[in-house]
Design an enzyme around this catalytic site. Structure first.
Site, PDB file in Angstrom:
ATOM      1  N   LYS A   1      47.875 -27.458  99.872  1.00  0.00           N
ATOM      2  CA  LYS A   1      47.893 -26.376 100.873  1.00  0.00           C
ATOM      3  C   LYS A   1      47.026 -25.201 100.420  1.00  0.00           C
ATOM      4  O   LYS A   1      47.057 -24.824  99.246  1.00  0.00           O
ATOM      5  CB  LYS A   1      49.333 -25.883 101.063  1.00  0.00           C
ATOM      6  CG  LYS A   1      50.223 -26.878 101.747  1.00  0.00           C
ATOM      7  CD  LYS A   1      51.579 -26.266 102.015  1.00  0.00           C
ATOM      8  CE  LYS A   1      52.491 -27.313 102.621  1.00  0.00           C
ATOM      9  NZ  LYS A   1      53.892 -26.989 102.430  1.00  0.00           N
TER      10      LYS A   1
ATOM     11  N   ASP B   1      52.200 -25.413  78.265  1.00  0.00           N
ATOM     12  CA  ASP B   1      51.192 -25.105  79.267  1.00  0.00           C
ATOM     13  C   ASP B   1      49.777 -25.152  78.653  1.00  0.00           C
ATOM     14  O   ASP B   1      49.524 -24.528  77.617  1.00  0.00           O
ATOM     15  CB  ASP B   1      51.480 -23.708  79.834  1.00  0.00           C
ATOM     16  CG  ASP B   1      50.358 -23.228  80.718  1.00  0.00           C
ATOM     17  OD1 ASP B   1      50.116 -23.872  81.745  1.00  0.00           O
ATOM     18  OD2 ASP B   1      49.698 -22.227  80.367  1.00  0.00           O
TER      19      ASP B   1
ATOM     20  N   THR C   1      43.722 -45.947  85.929  1.00  0.00           N
ATOM     21  CA  THR C   1      45.185 -45.945  85.848  1.00  0.00           C
ATOM     22  C   THR C   1      45.743 -46.797  87.000  1.00  0.00           C
ATOM     23  O   THR C   1      45.040 -47.085  87.971  1.00  0.00           O
ATOM     24  CB  THR C   1      45.756 -44.518  85.962  1.00  0.00           C
ATOM     25  OG1 THR C   1      45.387 -44.004  87.233  1.00  0.00           O
ATOM     26  CG2 THR C   1      45.236 -43.612  84.864  1.00  0.00           C
ATOM     27  N   LYS C   2      47.045 -47.150  86.888  1.00  0.00           N
ATOM     28  CA  LYS C   2      47.696 -47.943  87.945  1.00  0.00           C
ATOM     29  C   LYS C   2      47.629 -47.191  89.268  1.00  0.00           C
ATOM     30  O   LYS C   2      47.331 -47.736  90.314  1.00  0.00           O
ATOM     31  CB  LYS C   2      49.160 -48.167  87.574  1.00  0.00           C
ATOM     32  CG  LYS C   2      49.360 -49.352  86.699  1.00  0.00           C
ATOM     33  CD  LYS C   2      50.844 -49.623  86.519  1.00  0.00           C
ATOM     34  CE  LYS C   2      51.066 -50.298  85.190  1.00  0.00           C
ATOM     35  NZ  LYS C   2      52.244 -49.879  84.481  1.00  0.00           N
ATOM     36  N   PHE C   3      47.894 -45.887  89.178  1.00  0.00           N
ATOM     37  CA  PHE C   3      47.876 -45.019  90.347  1.00  0.00           C
ATOM     38  C   PHE C   3      46.502 -45.078  91.031  1.00  0.00           C
ATOM     39  O   PHE C   3      46.385 -45.213  92.247  1.00  0.00           O
ATOM     40  CB  PHE C   3      48.203 -43.589  89.870  1.00  0.00           C
ATOM     41  CG  PHE C   3      47.823 -42.507  90.806  1.00  0.00           C
ATOM     42  CD1 PHE C   3      48.628 -42.204  91.884  1.00  0.00           C
ATOM     43  CD2 PHE C   3      46.669 -41.775  90.604  1.00  0.00           C
ATOM     44  CE1 PHE C   3      48.274 -41.174  92.747  1.00  0.00           C
ATOM     45  CE2 PHE C   3      46.308 -40.759  91.464  1.00  0.00           C
ATOM     46  CZ  PHE C   3      47.115 -40.457  92.540  1.00  0.00           C
TER      47      PHE C   3
ATOM     48  N   ASP D   1      41.160 -37.486  93.004  1.00  0.00           N
ATOM     49  CA  ASP D   1      41.109 -38.321  94.206  1.00  0.00           C
ATOM     50  C   ASP D   1      41.239 -37.440  95.456  1.00  0.00           C
ATOM     51  O   ASP D   1      41.523 -37.941  96.535  1.00  0.00           O
ATOM     52  CB  ASP D   1      42.218 -39.386  94.191  1.00  0.00           C
ATOM     53  CG  ASP D   1      43.590 -38.771  94.034  1.00  0.00           C
ATOM     54  OD1 ASP D   1      43.683 -37.561  93.751  1.00  0.00           O
ATOM     55  OD2 ASP D   1      44.592 -39.505  94.191  1.00  0.00           O
TER      56      ASP D   1
ATOM     57  N   ASP E   1      46.944 -31.742  89.320  1.00  0.00           N
ATOM     58  CA  ASP E   1      47.703 -31.519  90.556  1.00  0.00           C
ATOM     59  C   ASP E   1      46.793 -30.831  91.577  1.00  0.00           C
ATOM     60  O   ASP E   1      46.244 -29.773  91.294  1.00  0.00           O
ATOM     61  CB  ASP E   1      48.921 -30.632  90.256  1.00  0.00           C
ATOM     62  CG  ASP E   1      49.918 -31.349  89.357  1.00  0.00           C
ATOM     63  OD1 ASP E   1      50.090 -32.565  89.516  1.00  0.00           O
ATOM     64  OD2 ASP E   1      50.523 -30.676  88.497  1.00  0.00           O
TER      65      ASP E   1
HETATM   66  C1  LIG Z   1      48.799 -35.665  89.022  1.00  0.00           C
HETATM   67  S1  LIG Z   1      49.338 -35.747  87.365  1.00  0.00           S
HETATM   68  C2  LIG Z   1      48.059 -36.739  86.604  1.00  0.00           C
HETATM   69  C3  LIG Z   1      48.474 -37.338  85.307  1.00  0.00           C
HETATM   70  C4  LIG Z   1      47.436 -38.179  84.558  1.00  0.00           C
HETATM   71  N1  LIG Z   1      46.320 -37.373  84.115  1.00  0.00           N
HETATM   72  C5  LIG Z   1      46.965 -39.352  85.386  1.00  0.00           C
HETATM   73  O1  LIG Z   1      45.774 -39.422  85.711  1.00  0.00           O
HETATM   74  O2  LIG Z   1      47.767 -40.234  85.705  1.00  0.00           O
HETATM   75  C6  LIG Z   1      49.002 -34.115  86.731  1.00  0.00           C
HETATM   76  C7  LIG Z   1      49.679 -33.866  85.395  1.00  0.00           C
HETATM   77  O3  LIG Z   1      49.303 -32.594  84.899  1.00  0.00           O
HETATM   78  C8  LIG Z   1      50.433 -31.988  84.289  1.00  0.00           C
HETATM   79  N2  LIG Z   1      50.211 -30.531  84.284  1.00  0.00           N
HETATM   80  C9  LIG Z   1      50.133 -29.729  85.370  1.00  0.00           C
HETATM   81  N3  LIG Z   1      49.899 -28.460  85.012  1.00  0.00           N
HETATM   82  C10 LIG Z   1      49.836 -28.453  83.647  1.00  0.00           C
HETATM   83  C11 LIG Z   1      49.632 -27.435  82.678  1.00  0.00           C
HETATM   84  N4  LIG Z   1      49.436 -26.158  83.045  1.00  0.00           N
HETATM   85  N5  LIG Z   1      49.638 -27.768  81.379  1.00  0.00           N
HETATM   86  C12 LIG Z   1      49.828 -29.073  81.005  1.00  0.00           C
HETATM   87  N6  LIG Z   1      50.023 -30.090  81.882  1.00  0.00           N
HETATM   88  C13 LIG Z   1      50.027 -29.784  83.178  1.00  0.00           C
HETATM   89  C14 LIG Z   1      51.594 -32.438  85.163  1.00  0.00           C
HETATM   90  O4  LIG Z   1      52.831 -32.368  84.482  1.00  0.00           O
HETATM   91  C15 LIG Z   1      51.204 -33.868  85.495  1.00  0.00           C
HETATM   92  O5  LIG Z   1      51.715 -34.799  84.580  1.00  0.00           O
END
Ligand SMILES: C[S@@+](CC[C@H](N)C(=O)[O-])C[C@H]1O[C@@H](n2cnc3c(N)ncnc32)[C@H](O)[C@@H]1O
Length: 208
Positions: A118, A91, A187-189, A150, A114
């Protein structure tokens, strides 16, 4: 998890992953003194690996809780011979609190956190006043925090709480969003989102 990710975890963990719980000595970890940039939630590690490869004068710490993503990044680091990245599989808040020394980071990247759409889940968002306080302690004077999202509501929220934090100044001349800095690869996304007409907001704040 793919077979390649599993194999990378089995064989490369000790080479690139850091032990959670101890305060890092970055000079010892990387064998040199260089600016340290931290990426929170690197996902599959694509942009972290690319950024690190393009900036060999800096060292990078990536934090991720999704194990297949860690496996993916491990495989990329080995395949591409990238030596300036280390990983925490843990974390991010705990790592920041327990492992990152005060005033040690030149930059903190938070790309597409993330969004927790909601309202009742907004309290799970990583960016909040206590997070801003924490990163202010870990950045060197003149260091920066760069977030990209985004999700417009999240961008507005990040903007609001960073503008309220007197340790930071917004690097956007219009005091809102910045163009994507060159060091942040698409990124691809994100490319897919842009093709569909979705917006992306970059926020860059400097630590006084
Ligand atoms: C929406 S993804 C975006 C991933 C990447 N940064 C991208 O732009 O493609 C968010 C990422 O944050 C990670 N994540 C969420 N909370 C986290 C935390 N407390 N510590 C470490 N990673 C975390 C998730 O596992 C996920 O892979």
């Amino acid at each position: 998890m793919t077979l390649a990710q599993r194999q990378a975890i089995d064989t490369l963990w000790g080479k690139y992953c850091l032990q959670q719980g101890e305060v890092c000595d970055f000079a010892e970890t990387f064998g040199r003194h260089a600016p340290i940039v931290l990426e929170i939630g690197f996902g599959n590690g694509e942009s972290l690996a690319k950024t690190a490869q393009e900036n060999p004068d800096k060292d990078y710490i990536g934090i991720e809780v999704h194990k297949p993503g860690v496996g993916n990044l491990l495989a990329q680091l080995e395949r591409q011979g990238i030596t300036n990245v280390r990983i925490f599989y843990h974390d991010a808040i705990e790592v920041l609190e327990k492992c990152i020394p005060a005033q040690s980071l030149s930059g903190i990247h938070l790309f597409f956190p993330d969004p927790w759409h909601k309202r009742k889940h907004h309290k799970r968002r990583i960016v909040r006043p206590s997070f801003v306080h924490l990163i202010a302690q870990k950045l060197v004077a003149g260091g920066y925090f760069h977030a990209a999202t985004d999700w417009q509501h999240y961008a507005q929220y990040i903007l609001k709480i960073l503008m309220a934090a007197d340790q930071f100044s917004n690097q956007s001349p219009s005091l809102d969003y910045c163009p994507r800095p060159e060091y942040r690869p698409l990124t691809k996304f994100e490319q897919r989102g842009l093709r569909l007409g979705h917006g992306v907001w970059d926020l860059v704040f400097k630590r006084h």
